[in-house]
Design an enzyme around this catalytic site. Sequence first.
Site, mmCIF file in Angstrom:
data_model
loop_
_atom_site.group_PDB
_atom_site.id
_atom_site.type_symbol
_atom_site.label_atom_id
_atom_site.label_comp_id
_atom_site.label_asym_id
_atom_site.label_seq_id
_atom_site.Cartn_x
_atom_site.Cartn_y
_atom_site.Cartn_z
ATOM 1 N N GLY A 148 13.644 -4.158 14.315
ATOM 2 C CA GLY A 148 14.096 -2.823 13.930
ATOM 3 C C GLY A 148 13.053 -1.778 14.203
ATOM 4 N N GLY A 159 6.797 -1.100 7.169
ATOM 5 C CA GLY A 159 6.002 -0.004 6.595
ATOM 6 C C GLY A 159 5.732 -0.313 5.146
ATOM 7 N N PHE A 201 3.630 -11.088 -6.012
ATOM 8 C CA PHE A 201 4.448 -11.248 -4.808
ATOM 9 C C PHE A 201 5.745 -10.438 -4.860
ATOM 10 C CE2 PHE A 201 1.837 -15.128 -4.857
ATOM 11 C CZ PHE A 201 1.226 -14.982 -3.614
ATOM 12 N N CYS A 236 2.181 -1.861 1.286
ATOM 13 C CA CYS A 236 1.435 -3.124 1.325
ATOM 14 C C CYS A 236 1.054 -3.607 2.720
ATOM 15 C CB CYS A 236 2.235 -4.196 0.598
ATOM 16 S SG CYS A 236 2.526 -3.734 -1.120
HETATM 17 C C1 UGA Z 1 5.737 -7.056 0.507
HETATM 18 C C2 UGA Z 1 5.904 -8.579 0.297
HETATM 19 O O1 UGA Z 1 7.178 -8.991 0.776
HETATM 20 C C3 UGA Z 1 5.777 -8.931 -1.194
HETATM 21 O O2 UGA Z 1 5.854 -10.328 -1.379
HETATM 22 C C4 UGA Z 1 4.428 -8.418 -1.709
HETATM 23 O O3 UGA Z 1 4.289 -8.638 -3.104
HETATM 24 C C5 UGA Z 1 4.323 -6.916 -1.451
HETATM 25 O O4 UGA Z 1 4.472 -6.654 -0.038
HETATM 26 C C6 UGA Z 1 2.965 -6.465 -1.908
HETATM 27 O O5 UGA Z 1 1.972 -6.933 -1.340
HETATM 28 O O6 UGA Z 1 2.869 -5.762 -2.922
HETATM 29 P P1 UGA Z 1 7.329 -4.913 0.186
HETATM 30 O O7 UGA Z 1 6.262 -4.157 0.908
HETATM 31 O O8 UGA Z 1 7.902 -4.369 -1.067
HETATM 32 O O9 UGA Z 1 6.808 -6.405 -0.172
HETATM 33 O O10 UGA Z 1 8.567 -5.068 1.185
HETATM 34 P P2 UGA Z 1 9.129 -6.187 2.171
HETATM 35 O O11 UGA Z 1 10.466 -6.563 1.728
HETATM 36 O O12 UGA Z 1 8.145 -7.261 2.400
HETATM 37 O O13 UGA Z 1 9.263 -5.346 3.517
HETATM 38 C C7 UGA Z 1 8.117 -4.830 4.183
HETATM 39 C C8 UGA Z 1 8.525 -4.083 5.420
HETATM 40 O O14 UGA Z 1 8.970 -4.996 6.422
HETATM 41 C C9 UGA Z 1 9.675 -3.085 5.225
HETATM 42 O O15 UGA Z 1 9.378 -1.892 5.910
HETATM 43 C C10 UGA Z 1 10.870 -3.785 5.845
HETATM 44 O O16 UGA Z 1 11.825 -2.883 6.331
HETATM 45 C C11 UGA Z 1 10.197 -4.547 6.976
HETATM 46 N N1 UGA Z 1 10.964 -5.728 7.439
HETATM 47 C C12 UGA Z 1 11.132 -6.796 6.612
HETATM 48 C C13 UGA Z 1 11.476 -5.732 8.717
HETATM 49 O O17 UGA Z 1 11.329 -4.777 9.497
HETATM 50 N N2 UGA Z 1 12.159 -6.846 9.152
HETATM 51 C C14 UGA Z 1 12.345 -7.934 8.351
HETATM 52 O O18 UGA Z 1 12.967 -8.913 8.823
HETATM 53 C C15 UGA Z 1 11.833 -7.892 7.049
#
Ligand code: UGA
Length: 435
Positions: A254, A258, A150, A261
């Site tokens: 936003g 991306g 995670f 994952c």
């Molecule tokens: C995500 C999950 O959060 C992790 O728990 C999981 O382990 C991981 O995928 C995976 O499957 O390996 P990650 O892709 O590193 O992690 O990043 P996140 O923090 O989840 O963000 C994902 C995307 O959503 C980013 O582009 C972020 O900018 C966007 N986002 C996130 C938003 O646009 N708004 C938000 O409120 C939150």
Amino acid sequence: MKIAVVGTGHVGLVTAATLARIGHVVVGFDDDRSKVDRLLAGKSPFYEPGLQELLDEASASGRLTFTHDPQGAIRDAEVAFICVGTPSRPDGDVNLLAVERAAGTIGENAIRDMVVVEKSTVPVQTADRVKTILQRTGRHRFSVVSNPEFLREGSAVADSLHPVRILVGANDDEAHRVMRDLYEPLIRDSVVYHATDISTAELAKHACNAFLALKVSFANALARICEASGADVVAVADIMGSDPRIGRAFLDAGLGYGGYCFPKDLAAFRTQATRLGYDFRLLDEIVRINDQALESTFAKIKEAMWNLEDKRIVLLGLSFKPGTDDVRESPPLRLAHLLVEAGARVIGYDPRAGANAKAEVADLEIFDDPYAAAEGAHCLVVCTEWPEFAELDLVKLKGILTNPIVVDARNLFDPEVMAGAGFTYIPVGRPTVNL
Ligand code: UGA
């Protein structure tokens, strides 16, 4: 415990270093020789806060080594982790060839009974396939375990050393016992340890990522309605988030989500659900709204510029999120492509991801200083909410831009401050400040 980690990407490398830190003896295996050589030279192949230090410490302890020799990696291991990539095929289905190869490598080189841990994100029922390959290639008894990861990029080391939860799916008690022993040093009162069956664990991982993407898309859909009605999406998200049943996290509208994952996991979950006889159309809608978030930002830039040809547009932030140099499925780069196609001159600045971005979008001009990038630009677009962007000197910025226009695709700035500084400020899902 003696552990082999097959695959040294974001998940594999952080997992290997964490397991070494908590006392296990770990060999990281990768068939990419240049990556192994880099690791043997003590260098992380990608940027992740705190990872270099963790690798240095683990190597110094003698508990973490790397090899591209499969026999050397697997021979002594009691537990082998599969941490290879599971990319999308063009039709959205997941490509599990690397998982098949990893299982084959483990089976062929095992010289004792082993626990084989599926850490890569895979569709439900993949463990059955992994078990078949292990039995076909090996002569020993293998227990397959699903132990989804995670961790988030940008905070992977902290997430790995201080997990909120640990999820272990196994169909036999002995494998559960081994995994519990393995993770014992990380288990604290604050950690929820889920011990369940394999299919539940596999499915839960896709369910989590899909639900988080759903929250992001929900916020982006709200942003469109807020823009049409004059409401403020940040305030709406705060109000929603104050209900503990909803929670504030992942409600930031936003440029859309991306990264490596979410896009591939949603596609894989959709395909797998269909295969299992459920038409999970909600997932299509999440993706559609996500694409619309990007298109909406493009439309705002175009509207502000009128004609994009010959306009100099500066993108601040090129990685898919702050804290990483990863540009895989990066919304800022998708935006860069759209702008380049429309004839704009696109400039980029990112604290870490400049080189990776340039390798993906050849027409992008990369600067290594935000002010140099902004010099003479007709429009500045905030694409990634790197904290350092919030510290930029607004007076200086206004002085060097050709037009004082900021499209804030991450709602990083305070609208009142931007108005006070004399910018035309175009945020997401909140009223535009027009000068
Ligand atoms: C995500 C999950 O959060 C992790 O728990 C999981 O382990 C991981 O995928 C995976 O499957 O390996 P990650 O892709 O590193 O992690 O990043 P996140 O923090 O989840 O963000 C994902 C995307 O959503 C980013 O582009 C972020 O900018 C966007 N986002 C996130 C938003 O646009 N708004 C938000 O409120 C939150």
